[in-house]
Design an enzyme around this catalytic site. Structure first.
Site: not given
Lengths: 93, 479
Positions: B80, B155, B179
């Site tokens: 990420k 996310s 997330s």
């Protein structure tokens, strides 16, 4: 209810330049969210008892410092503006 | 041998690599070719690193020399965009970090490098991890590989889509309110949020510091366990991290959370999600005892989302103060120093980030602090106490991961409150600090498409072992 002036004040505190045409939408959205989160006030319960968790007093001893300047170049390389070994900003006073 | 990426797990790939069925380089090439083909449409990756084959070559050397070979040696991972890898661009999908390169490795990356893992690239996300759909990225939304008209969740949506499209074998994400678990559920993957403090956040861009954890998105529960074991542990660079003692296993009593929402919220829960919880409870009943845990007996749990949307923005407004156009990233010039701040933060932060900063500034401001932030902390302690009571009755608490399957791109972008409700089942674990895992539990049929659903298990602090055990049993029966 938040007023337009409240939004201006919060933006000032948060150092955010909010475009004029976004302020009213932002005011309504933040108002709706505050309406929802105000729910917490319905739940009874007094003060938080401060209980020390398992993680506490985790400061390390101030020993074995790294060599002065070891990371200077790498860190300064990321600053938008620099002069010699300083981050450069506009005049403060 | 020809590599079938869709069938690989970390465990099986590791066996193939050490047996010499294929090399780490061939494996990496397999993923790179999928990324080349699929990423233009899916937008899972913001950047594919240019040294992937060199990294794979290093892993091959280790395997050939039989030196320092771990389960993750040569395993291609996606990371990420808020986790620092030294020397690479890292930007939390925000314009305010345009041009920023990580000056050091995060602790999780150090640990994975030590094992010889291969990093394929950095994945798209909601800006600074604020969102549930990856639509808040400054670099365009990611699409769900199961239905490209839908969001992958967020996310960590880029990480989820990368694994779901067979563009990585596993990925790292971060989870502040769901997330990791929510996008894992939307994309048919396992998503795991460790106990608060189990994994170091050194080198993770902070969002809500009392909530954030790094964890894996994987294809199997076993893979999640492998990555967790590689990245866990106390780290002097994260003062909230600690080691948890190994616990002895107990018989499984699984609490199924029922009657779980206020009526006003119940309308936004999909019927197929309710039905799926019932089916999942039956599967669990095959190997454990299920116990009805009623929300009405545990009222504080119903306040988790409201509590979260006070504590998290408060921490966001404080954590994001460091982005000022001076120390790193991009700068929007104004006429004086104050204007530099206002323009940089006002123009380069996206809408959702600005919204949460304003919200956080409000709940922390004098006059409102007691009514919001302090009260939320009181409720938080009540939620934690509620969990302690629940753990006296059961070992695991089971809920759906999400109230609906993946929604359409654009469906919720104009209504932040609707978007926030996507986290209703996941935030509780972050508020309480307990570990939680989302496991694929079937599909919902929507518009003729099969959309993945996930089931969530939560366990007491430090009891990841329970989640892995029950997860493996569940996975075996349901798949």
């Amino acid at each position: 209810m938040l007023s337009p002036k409240d939004i201006d004040n919060l933006a000032e505190l948060a150092r955010l330049d909010i475009p004029a045409d976004e302020k009213e939408t932002l005011r309504k959205e933040v108002d709706a969210i505050l309406g929802y989160v105000s729910e917490v006030q319905k739940l009874s319960g007094g003060e938080v008892k401060k209980v020390a968790g398992e993680v506490r007093n985790v400061m390390r001893e101030d020993v074995n410092p790294h060599l002065s300047g070891a990371y200077t170049e790498e860190l300064l390389a990321e600053a938008p503006r620099r002069q010699d070994n300083f981050v450069k900003v506009k005049k403060i006073l | 041998m020809k590599i079938d990426l869709s069938k690989l797990s970390i465990t099986t790939a590791h066996e193939h690599l050490t047996r010499g069925d294929f090399s780490a380089r061939e494996l990496a090439e397999g993923y790179l070719s999928v990324i080349e083909k699929k990423n233009p449409e899916i937008n899972a990756y913001l950047e594919v690193f240019d040294d992937v084959l060199d990294q794979a070559h290093e892993a091959d050397k280790r395997i050939a020399d039989k030196k320092e070979v771990g389960l993750l040696t040569g395993i291609p991972l996606a990371v990420k965009d808020n986790i620092l890898i030294k020397g690479y661009r890292c930007g939390a999908a925000s314009k305010i970090l345009e041009g920023y390169h990580a000056p050091y490795d995060s602790t999780v990356i150090q640990k994975l490098k030590a094992q010889g893992a291969v990093f394929l690239g950095r994945t798209n996300m909601d800006e600074f991890a604020m969102g549930s759909s990856t639509e808040n990225s400054a670099y365009g939304p990611t699409k769900n590989p199961h239905d490209t008209s839908r969001v992958p969740g967020g996310s960590s949506g880029g990480s989820a889509a990368a694994v779901a499209m067979d563009g990585a074998l596993a990925a790292l994400g971060s989870d502040t309110g769901g997330s990791i678990r929510q996008p894992a559920a939307f994309c048919g993957l396992v998503g795991f949020k460790p106990t608060y403090g189990a994994v170091s956040r050194h080198g993770l861009m902070a969002m809500g510091s009392s909530l954030d954890q790094i964890g894996p998105l994987t294809k199997t529960v076993g893979d999640a366990e492998i990555i967790f074991n590689a990245i866990r542990g106390k780290d002097p660079n994260d003062s909230t991290s600690r080691d948890f003692p190994d616990s002895s296993k107990k018989p499984l009593r699984v609490g199924v959370l029922t009657h779980f929402l206020h009526e006003s919220q119940a309308r936004s829960i999909d019927k197929q999600v309710f039905d799926n919880l019932g089916e999942a409870a039956k599967i669990v009943g095959d190997f454990g005892e299920t116990v009805d845990i009623k929300l009405s007996d545990n009222p504080p749990l119903g306040y988790s989302l409201a509590t979260y949307y006070i504590i998290m923005p408060a921490e966001v407004s404080s954590n994001l103060a460091r982005f000022d156009g001076m120390k790193f990233g991009a700068l929007e010039e104004g006429g004086n120093l104050m204007e530099d701040y206002f323009k940089t933060r006002g123009r380069l932060f996206g809408k959702e980030v600005r919204r949460r900063i304003i919200l956080g500034t409000y709940v922390l401001s004098s006059g409102y602090y007691d009514a919001y932030y302090n009260k939320a902390n009181v409720v938080r302690s009540l939620i934690q106490k509620t969990f302690e009571n629940i753990w006296e009755k059961v070992d695991v608490l089971m809920t759906p991961t999400t109230p609906t399957p993946a929604f359409k791109i654009g469906e919720k972008t104009n209504d932040p409150m609707q978007m926030y409700l996507a986290d209703i089942f996941t935030v509780t674990a972050n508020i309480a600090g307990v570990p939680a895992i989302s496991i694929p539990s079937g599909f919902a049929e929507v518009d003729g498409k099969k959309l993945p659903l996930g089931i969530q298990f939560m366990a007491p602090h430090g009891r990841e072992d329970i989640l892995f055990e029950i997860g493996k049993k569940f996975e075996k029966i349901s798949s």
